[in-house]
Design an enzyme around this catalytic site. Sequence first.
Site, short mmCIF file in Angstrom:
data_model
loop_
_atom_site.label_atom_id
_atom_site.label_comp_id
_atom_site.label_asym_id
_atom_site.label_seq_id
_atom_site.Cartn_x
_atom_site.Cartn_y
_atom_site.Cartn_z
N GLY A 196 58.27 -1.70 1.06
CA GLY A 196 56.54 -1.63 1.97
C GLY A 196 56.42 -2.39 2.90
O GLY A 196 56.91 -3.36 3.37
N CYS A 197 55.64 -2.15 3.46
CA CYS A 197 54.83 -2.65 5.02
C CYS A 197 54.02 -4.36 4.84
O CYS A 197 54.38 -5.19 4.92
CB CYS A 197 53.96 -1.79 5.90
SG CYS A 197 52.47 -0.99 4.48
N TYR A 198 53.68 -4.27 3.26
CA TYR A 198 52.43 -5.42 3.55
C TYR A 198 53.82 -6.54 2.77
O TYR A 198 53.47 -7.97 3.10
CB TYR A 198 51.36 -5.18 2.08
CG TYR A 198 49.67 -4.37 2.62
CD1 TYR A 198 49.34 -5.22 3.56
CD2 TYR A 198 49.95 -3.46 1.98
CE1 TYR A 198 48.62 -4.66 3.79
CE2 TYR A 198 48.06 -3.18 2.63
CZ TYR A 198 47.93 -3.65 3.75
OH TYR A 198 46.60 -2.97 4.03
N THR A 199 54.36 -5.66 1.65
CA THR A 199 55.39 -6.51 1.08
C THR A 199 56.24 -7.38 2.03
O THR A 199 55.61 -8.43 1.74
CB THR A 199 56.15 -5.60 0.00
OG1 THR A 199 56.43 -4.17 0.49
CG2 THR A 199 55.49 -5.70 -1.10
N MET A 210 53.31 -9.12 11.72
CA MET A 210 54.33 -7.88 12.24
C MET A 210 53.33 -6.47 12.50
O MET A 210 52.52 -6.07 12.28
CB MET A 210 54.78 -7.21 10.21
CG MET A 210 55.73 -6.85 10.08
SD MET A 210 55.73 -6.36 8.56
CE MET A 210 55.19 -5.00 8.40
#
Lengths: 346, 346, 346, 346
Positions: free
Chosen positions: C149-152, C312
Amino acid sequence: MVKVGIIGATGYAGGELVRLLSMHKEAEIKWYGSRSYIDKKYASVYQNMFQIVDAVCMDDNMEELANQVDVIFTATPQGLCASLVNEDILSKVKIIDLSADFRIKDVRVYEKWYGIEHKSPQFIPEAVYGLCEINREDVKKARLVANPGCYTTCSILTAYPLAKEGIIDMSTLIIDAKSGTSGAGRGAKVQNLFCEVNENMKAYGVATHRHTPEIEEQLGYAAGEKVVLNFTPHLVPMNRGILATEYASLKKDVTYEEVKAIYDKYYADEKFVRVLEKDVCPETKWVEGSNYVDVNFKIDERTGRIIMMGAMDNLVKGAAGQAVQNMNLMFGLKESEGLEFVPMFP
Amino acid sequence: MVKVGIIGATGYAGGELVRLLSMHKEAEIKWYGSRSYIDKKYASVYQNMFQIVDAVCMDDNMEELANQVDVIFTATPQGLCASLVNEDILSKVKIIDLSADFRIKDVRVYEKWYGIEHKSPQFIPEAVYGLCEINREDVKKARLVANPGCYTTCSILTAYPLAKEGIIDMSTLIIDAKSGTSGAGRGAKVQNLFCEVNENMKAYGVATHRHTPEIEEQLGYAAGEKVVLNFTPHLVPMNRGILATEYASLKKDVTYEEVKAIYDKYYADEKFVRVLEKDVCPETKWVEGSNYVDVNFKIDERTGRIIMMGAMDNLVKGAAGQAVQNMNLMFGLKESEGLEFVPMFP
Amino acid sequence: MVKVGIIGATGYAGGELVRLLSMHKEAEIKWYGSRSYIDKKYASVYQNMFQIVDAVCMDDNMEELANQVDVIFTATPQGLCASLVNEDILSKVKIIDLSADFRIKDVRVYEKWYGIEHKSPQFIPEAVYGLCEINREDVKKARLVANPGCYTTCSILTAYPLAKEGIIDMSTLIIDAKSGTSGAGRGAKVQNLFCEVNENMKAYGVATHRHTPEIEEQLGYAAGEKVVLNFTPHLVPMNRGILATEYASLKKDVTYEEVKAIYDKYYADEKFVRVLEKDVCPETKWVEGSNYVDVNFKIDERTGRIIMMGAMDNLVKGAAGQAVQNMNLMFGLKESEGLEFVPMFP
Amino acid sequence: MVKVGIIGATGYAGGELVRLLSMHKEAEIKWYGSRSYIDKKYASVYQNMFQIVDAVCMDDNMEELANQVDVIFTATPQGLCASLVNEDILSKVKIIDLSADFRIKDVRVYEKWYGIEHKSPQFIPEAVYGLCEINREDVKKARLVANPGCYTTCSILTAYPLAKEGIIDMSTLIIDAKSGTSGAGRGAKVQNLFCEVNENMKAYGVATHRHTPEIEEQLGYAAGEKVVLNFTPHLVPMNRGILATEYASLKKDVTYEEVKAIYDKYYADEKFVRVLEKDVCPETKWVEGSNYVDVNFKIDERTGRIIMMGAMDNLVKGAAGQAVQNMNLMFGLKESEGLEFVPMFP
């Protein structure tokens, strides 16, 4: 205390009506109409109203509303107001319609540009076009006011004095307008998503936007001639604000002072139209949240044209603010009541 | 009518003071102080005030001002107010200082975090920390009010009830705050240019931001113990708004209802603090342009922590609005006078 | 030349895959899958691809696709990939799944947080969690990669070295993350309209966001212990970018140099993770459009905590870029092929 | 490998040159000139270049540079290039000047609009106006290329085919252009602060903007007649992008197909100019980060005018991208080398 009903209270224009009327000393909202949110707390749809508005949303029952309030604002899609209004209602209540249904006198023009059949053309003749600075006296006596469009209010007020005084060649008039995204409404559409609008700019409705005939009709009255013009709207990545940049050829040599005097002739006594100082360009941010329209102009001797500019908050003077201004006129209140906000910056 | 002087009237907080006081029924601005723009028309610096404010900018002469007005607002860089104030002035006029000069009781802490010598520490003891909801009675009697910082107002009010009631372990408190860019002021710096801020987000002043000791001092009073915490501010690409997300370990098991009752105990009667309904997260947009602080919380049973959230307009409740609220208290006016704006959306 | 099929090519992550793969020298897109736009020209959905992509959108036929391509990217809602995949398909084609279906090893955790039944749990054990910097060797051998995932991705890489080296107390870890709005997808929802997001900031999914267990699982592997943490996402008015601010108590006194050495141990040779210089805070704008993650940290001696920060581009390293990086590894290509973009500023 | 020197490498156009040339396979930057940042690491000024560019900033020594590189890009304020260039330098090195110094053939026009004396008018005749699509063959042979302005590139390419073919009445041409804020440069000015630009829109330089004579000269060559027109730029709250909306009266009745054929005649083989499909309006976002110009048009039969529209990234095709395109032509490289980026969306 004027009792108010709103049909379409959960669109952006409706929300702005609620914001303005909540602070209005002589008005009280009795009906928050919103088909999409019936029985939901209004403040759950517009969280800014938490602890300010306790009411729940109601349906669009204009018959019932007419018995309960003094004035109905319709902030609804085109066609709805025309389909609901009738003589019985108009005999009981005043209507300020924020849609386009009663703005255009020639019903064929309306039907052609909007692509729908007008359901109550019999009320078009009596409807007053509610551009307060121009039609103030008629508004005061009206039962049914057609509140002008956002682009049209800005476009017309920017050029009106020069059209009226015959200084510009109306056949050369070109209006290039730019609007914040609240003008596109609160409908869930991909094209209005943050990521589609942000960092982006585009023209749309080129040569076909529905505000065109409305501008043409009103500037035609001012100029005393039929007007056909180009109007091009653009979508800008900001919430509020309309900027109109207008171009026309001058009919004769004029000085800055002469043109300034013409603008002052029409606007010096108008609270809500500010003619800026020489070489100051209107900026939408300087009028945000207020009912002001800032206008100015620049003569270009090289091309023989004049460039006129106007800036306005599309939700206030371009919609809800002007609607309240119309209400004030219709009920004999102070015209600026509930509208004396200083623009918010930054 | 309270006669007002503003020193630093052309910064963003100063501009907001002018906006709010222009609409205040019991106050009148007599002096628009701005060293940078002396003799320039105020409305040429803030074009939103065109045709509303006619005055020109004046210098920062506090001695002279003290003879002309009832209250002076100083919206100036750290150190200026402390360097200008003296007993003679304070005997003639009330002062509401929007800088940090009188916020921190321990002058050594002030001098360490701000890196400047305090020029009038003798007035620190009498200065009242002007967080109205907490120090209301003291503010009413004050000659000198230290108007709280923007981050601090939001950070403190968000956690205050739980700190006061001893529900959270203060040594675990972490405040992650996010601010719109007006908090960075109107100085011409590359880092605050549109293209540097837009489409960007960053933390800054990590572990060193000057609002840290102010929050620690005030929450320490509430908790009745020395508080040391992490405070991390972030810059967000928006004009206005602060959002504080705060984390702390719960000292014991509590239910939603118990915590809600604690918040209500402190805020149910507070006009400007709104405890939102369950699971509604505060959003900065819902308070924009208003003096409201919206707060809420979420208990996380998995980690034994509570997440507290607060949203506020940094220029209103975080600066000028709170300053006006303090003025109202100091002069016996209705506390919400001139501050009853409905938040603007969108 | 690697033949590529994309299922879900018209979401934002899918669109980014198309952008990146269009410039990739060793890959060729053979299938633009999009249930919503079947038979429409892809370039009419994403006008940036005009004259670059001629293809029309296809359906989500994974069986058929498996016969035509070497690798399938699924950029689809949770549950779809798990419902389509089978042994026959996996025997013919490699799959890089950008959804969460194969990220979490414990299917009960997946089903609890996502609220749906997993349709092919038998493939979970073999799926490789495609965080390239951590699982590079396993990715090279995988048939099925679960793209993080993006946040992860941002949250894990920011804390990974310190978790791995046992420097921080994992029970104190708090992740406060902020994301641009493209992370919310291209679905037409009121809450993602420009006017709702612009000039606004809020937390959401507090204590309940689905990326929480994914972060916990991966950092748990690094730390060698079960990890339970707070993860709070926030929506920021920008298109792209994630910023993670992470807080944890240090287990022992460490110097800046010691911590820097730990970060360098893991990232000095990593092209796409940049450990910034001392006191430089990561900013999302400095990595926009690129596959970089910028990380840094600050030790706060006052509180005994360390603040870790990572920035990011959520659509590149947080989705499509990392997916391409995984593809490169799986097919023995240069890991950075097609990803060597310099970030775009401003 | 072409050795490149940049004078003015730390402005936004200079930064974009660095970004593009860093990814160019046939060019190598040898000199990062920036008077403001001499001896500072370039990557500390533009953090996106961290670990990509190791060099420090140098002074503006064109003499020295001429001995070290094959081509010099000057991305500097007006007047600087003209004051530095001489025959000795031009005999050693090619120059691509991104300022206006050599764009206008009539030195009196330059001096009048720019208000400065031209220090080396002797080189004006040989300078080639580097609008690649129009002057490709001359660029290939040039020593000194005048890289076009951002507004001018977009304005000219949008109208060029119709001007060239004599379809429009050039005396009626009006160009209403809108630009993102990076066009205003990286100088620290209050008017370009985030809070001043965000949520705001304004015209500026009305009837006086310096790109006017440049557009007039180039479209005059195309039309074979002297052209005098109105050009009005506007500032838009976005980082990148220019949109030009242009109005002119048609000389005769033409169909959509006829006009489309004219655009195709000039642009069908041009990689970087995309004539969009019927009724698709150019949007700046669809070309962001790329060297494309998207153009289209709409005939308005009611007014007899044609509305032409063009969208472009002001820092790429409007500055650095076109400069690289010119370099490619001058050195016999593939014209699109280093410029084949797919636009980034969202």
